[in-house]
Design a protein around this motif. Structure first.
Motif, PDB file in Angstrom:
ATOM      1  N   GLN A 161       0.822  -1.206   0.000  1.00 13.04           N
ATOM      2  CA  GLN A 161       0.000   0.000   0.000  1.00 13.04           C
ATOM      3  C   GLN A 161       0.862   1.264   0.000  1.00 13.04           C
ATOM      4  OE1 GLN A 161      -3.624  -0.493   2.054  1.00 13.04           O
ATOM      5  NE2 GLN A 161      -3.861   1.657   2.564  1.00 13.04           N
ATOM      6  N   ALA A 162       1.989   1.231   0.705  1.00 10.20           N
ATOM      7  CA  ALA A 162       2.908   2.364   0.690  1.00 10.20           C
ATOM      8  C   ALA A 162       3.439   2.606  -0.721  1.00 10.20           C
ATOM      9  CB  ALA A 162       4.062   2.124   1.659  1.00 10.20           C
ATOM     10  N   GLY A 163       3.632   1.535  -1.469  1.00 10.32           N
ATOM     11  CA  GLY A 163       4.066   1.675  -2.851  1.00 10.32           C
ATOM     12  C   GLY A 163       3.067   2.443  -3.687  1.00 10.32           C
ATOM     13  N   GLY A 164       1.787   2.171  -3.471  1.00  5.61           N
ATOM     14  CA  GLY A 164       0.743   2.904  -4.188  1.00  5.61           C
ATOM     15  C   GLY A 164       0.712   4.371  -3.805  1.00  5.61           C
ATOM     16  N   LEU A 165       0.896   4.654  -2.514  1.00  3.69           N
ATOM     17  CA  LEU A 165       0.965   6.040  -2.046  1.00  3.69           C
ATOM     18  C   LEU A 165       2.132   6.783  -2.702  1.00  3.69           C
ATOM     19  CD1 LEU A 165       0.303   5.493   1.761  1.00  3.69           C
ATOM     20  CD2 LEU A 165      -0.965   7.115   0.338  1.00  3.69           C
ATOM     21  N   ARG A 166       3.281   6.129  -2.725  1.00  5.23           N
ATOM     22  CA  ARG A 166       4.502   6.720  -3.263  1.00  5.23           C
ATOM     23  C   ARG A 166       4.335   7.098  -4.736  1.00  5.23           C
ATOM     24  NH1 ARG A 166       7.429   2.442  -1.619  1.00  5.23           N
ATOM     25  NH2 ARG A 166       7.349   3.056   0.568  1.00  5.23           N
ATOM     26  N   LYS A 167       3.783   6.177  -5.511  1.00  2.87           N
ATOM     27  CA  LYS A 167       3.604   6.416  -6.941  1.00  2.87           C
ATOM     28  C   LYS A 167       2.593   7.536  -7.199  1.00  2.87           C
ATOM     29  CE  LYS A 167       4.865   1.757  -8.493  1.00  2.87           C
ATOM     30  NZ  LYS A 167       4.369   0.505  -9.127  1.00  2.87           N
ATOM     31  N   ALA A 168       1.520   7.558  -6.408  1.00  4.09           N
ATOM     32  CA  ALA A 168       0.505   8.593  -6.593  1.00  4.09           C
ATOM     33  C   ALA A 168       1.059   9.969  -6.250  1.00  4.09           C
ATOM     34  CB  ALA A 168      -0.721   8.287  -5.725  1.00  4.09           C
ATOM     35  N   ALA A 169       1.887  10.039  -5.196  1.00  3.27           N
ATOM     36  CA  ALA A 169       2.504  11.313  -4.821  1.00  3.27           C
ATOM     37  C   ALA A 169       3.436  11.809  -5.931  1.00  3.27           C
ATOM     38  CB  ALA A 169       3.268  11.159  -3.514  1.00  3.27           C
ATOM     39  N   ALA A 170       4.229  10.890  -6.496  1.00  2.46           N
ATOM     40  CA  ALA A 170       5.151  11.260  -7.576  1.00  2.46           C
ATOM     41  C   ALA A 170       4.381  11.758  -8.793  1.00  2.46           C
ATOM     42  CB  ALA A 170       6.020  10.066  -7.950  1.00  2.46           C
ATOM     43  N   LYS A 171       3.289  11.088  -9.105  1.00  2.00           N
ATOM     44  CA  LYS A 171       2.469  11.478 -10.256  1.00  2.00           C
ATOM     45  C   LYS A 171       1.887  12.873 -10.062  1.00  2.00           C
ATOM     46  CE  LYS A 171      -1.432   9.859 -13.055  1.00  2.00           C
ATOM     47  NZ  LYS A 171      -2.474   8.799 -13.199  1.00  2.00           N
ATOM     48  N   ALA A 172       1.540  13.206  -8.817  1.00  2.33           N
ATOM     49  CA  ALA A 172       0.944  14.509  -8.519  1.00  2.33           C
ATOM     50  C   ALA A 172       1.986  15.589  -8.284  1.00  2.33           C
ATOM     51  CB  ALA A 172       0.038  14.387  -7.291  1.00  2.33           C
ATOM     52  N   GLY A 173       3.264  15.220  -8.280  1.00  2.00           N
ATOM     53  CA  GLY A 173       4.318  16.188  -8.049  1.00  2.00           C
ATOM     54  C   GLY A 173       4.424  16.642  -6.606  1.00  2.00           C
TER      55      GLY A 173
END
Length: 408
Positions: free
Chosen positions: A200-212
């Motif tokens: 789940q942390a992986g999903g958070l990390r990727k979403a944050a990167a996508k949103a800048g």
């Protein structure tokens, strides 16, 4: 005396001798169970009923028992001549090795058609190694991406996988904050380093990167942590505007309590699990009010169904109870469609069917349909927020039952 009469008398004497030898309290249930076996479908249930995750296991068992009783009261599985659902319940404890041993024993000693369980992803992963080798369908509401990414053919995940849940946890927060006038630039991620937490942390990390959005603290911690103070001290100095903790109950209580006791008031957005059960509210009191969390499903999406749970057990239907209820309902629908209870027939039916009606209506997709990997493609996570005694859905807007409250 005829030969038949003499045989009947010997049979009655043999039964009396058996009861005398075993003791009535043991022999009577044995005889009843044997008598029912021909008209019942045995379903295995493996859950953590002791150890750190016991409350989640009890909640899950309650949801499964409710649906089993409803199915049996309605006449059982019609295509199997009214066969009743018979649950074979076992304690996985909270240890993966033990969970695998329990699964092996259950399959060997009980003719189960399928197995449900086991809440914690680490337990489910261990059990699935056993069920896959024996070609026994395993239906689960565990989150980890690994569950349906190993090429297994007999595992079925009714919820969105953890990386998708993590992404929704971030995206929902971003949308809620933006609507309230907050522009998130820096966030923190805290996660238990288990299969659930890391996925789940992986999903958070990727979403944050996508949103800048910058992740200024990205910290894993061990299962069973007893002192979160160093984590919260680091969080305080990180500059994060919000924190995303992904943890089970004991961790969630510690994290929120220490944050609030230290006057750290940034929004905390939980990762389901420990953040969306009654124990969270009872353990934190006023500190729980307004806490946001992602959740794979929510009781308030169909109270006409979930009220039966709250009336029976005295608390709102938590997501693990709800999703395990869906697991059993889907399995019952598969039994009806297949007209057979053998594991292979059930596996094929589960893969090739869209399941509508019944408890599937409480899921966001309004139905359940598994892809080739066994993942329910219709599942969509929700954001809930504590309001008084219960968490209510606040995002996405089309599912919301109340407006979110954001306190920057």
């Amino acid at each position: 005396m005829s030969d038949n009469a003499a045989g009947d008398r010997r049979l009655r004497l043999d039964r009396r001798q058996l009861v005398g030898a075993l003791g009535g309290a043991v022999a009577a249930p044995f005889l009843i169970r044997s008598a029912q076996a021909a008209s019942a479908v045995s379903i295995g249930v493996i859950l953590p009923l002791s150890g750190a995750n016991a409350q989640f296991g009890v909640n899950s068992r309650n949801g499964i028992q409710l649906v089993a009783d409803q199915i049996n009261a309605a006449g059982g599985i019609k295509s199997l001549g009214g066969a009743r659902i018979e649950l074979v319940v076992a304690d996985a404890t909270s240890t993966p090795t033990q969970a695998a041993t329990v699964a092996q024993r259950m399959i060997t000693q009980n003719r189960v058609s399928a197995i449900l369980g086991a809440f914690a992803s680490s337990l489910t992963l261990a059990i699935s190694e056993v069920t896959e080798r024996r070609d026994i369908p395993l239906l689960t509401m565990s989150f980890s991406d690994q569950i349906t990414e190993r090429g297994f053919k007999s595992v079925f995940q009714v919820v969105a996988k953890a990386s998708m849940i993590g992404a929704a946890q971030f995206d929902g927060t971003l949308a809620i904050a933006k609507k309230a006038g907050t522009d998130l630039k820096q966030v923190a991620i805290l996660f238990e380093d288990t299969a659930y937490g890391t996925s789940q942390a992986g999903g958070l990390r990727k979403a944050a990167a996508k949103a800048g959005v910058q992740v200024v603290m990205d910290e894993g911690y061990p299962l069973g942590i007893t002192d979160v103070t160093p984590l919260i001290n680091k969080l305080r100095t990180s500059g994060a505007q919000a924190v995303f903790p992904v943890s089970y109950l004991n961790d969630s209580l510690q994290i929120i309590r220490v944050m609030r006791q230290q006057g750290l008031t940034i929004p905390a957005i939980g990762g389901a699990a420990g953040y969306v059960i009654p124990d969270f509210k009872s353990g934190l009191g006023e500190y729980a009010e307004g806490i946001l969390s992602i959740s794979p499903a929510s009781w308030d999406q169909d109270p006409a169904l979930t009220d039966a749970f709250s009336k029976r057990y005295g608390y709102f239907m938590v997501h693990e109870a709800l999703e395990h209820a869906v697991c059993l309902d889907v399995l019952a629908q598969a039994l009806e469609k297949a007209g057979k209870s053998d594991p292979a027939s059930l596996r094929d039916t589960l893969h090739g069917t869209r399941f509508d009606g019944g408890w599937t209506k409480v899921m966001t997709g309004g139905a359940v349909q598994f892809d080739a990997a066994g993942l329910n493609t219709l599942a969509e996570p929700l954001m809930v927020q504590w309001r008084g005694k219960e968490p209510v859905t606040v995002w996405p807007e089309r599912f919301a039952k109340a407006q979110p409250v954001w306190k920057a």
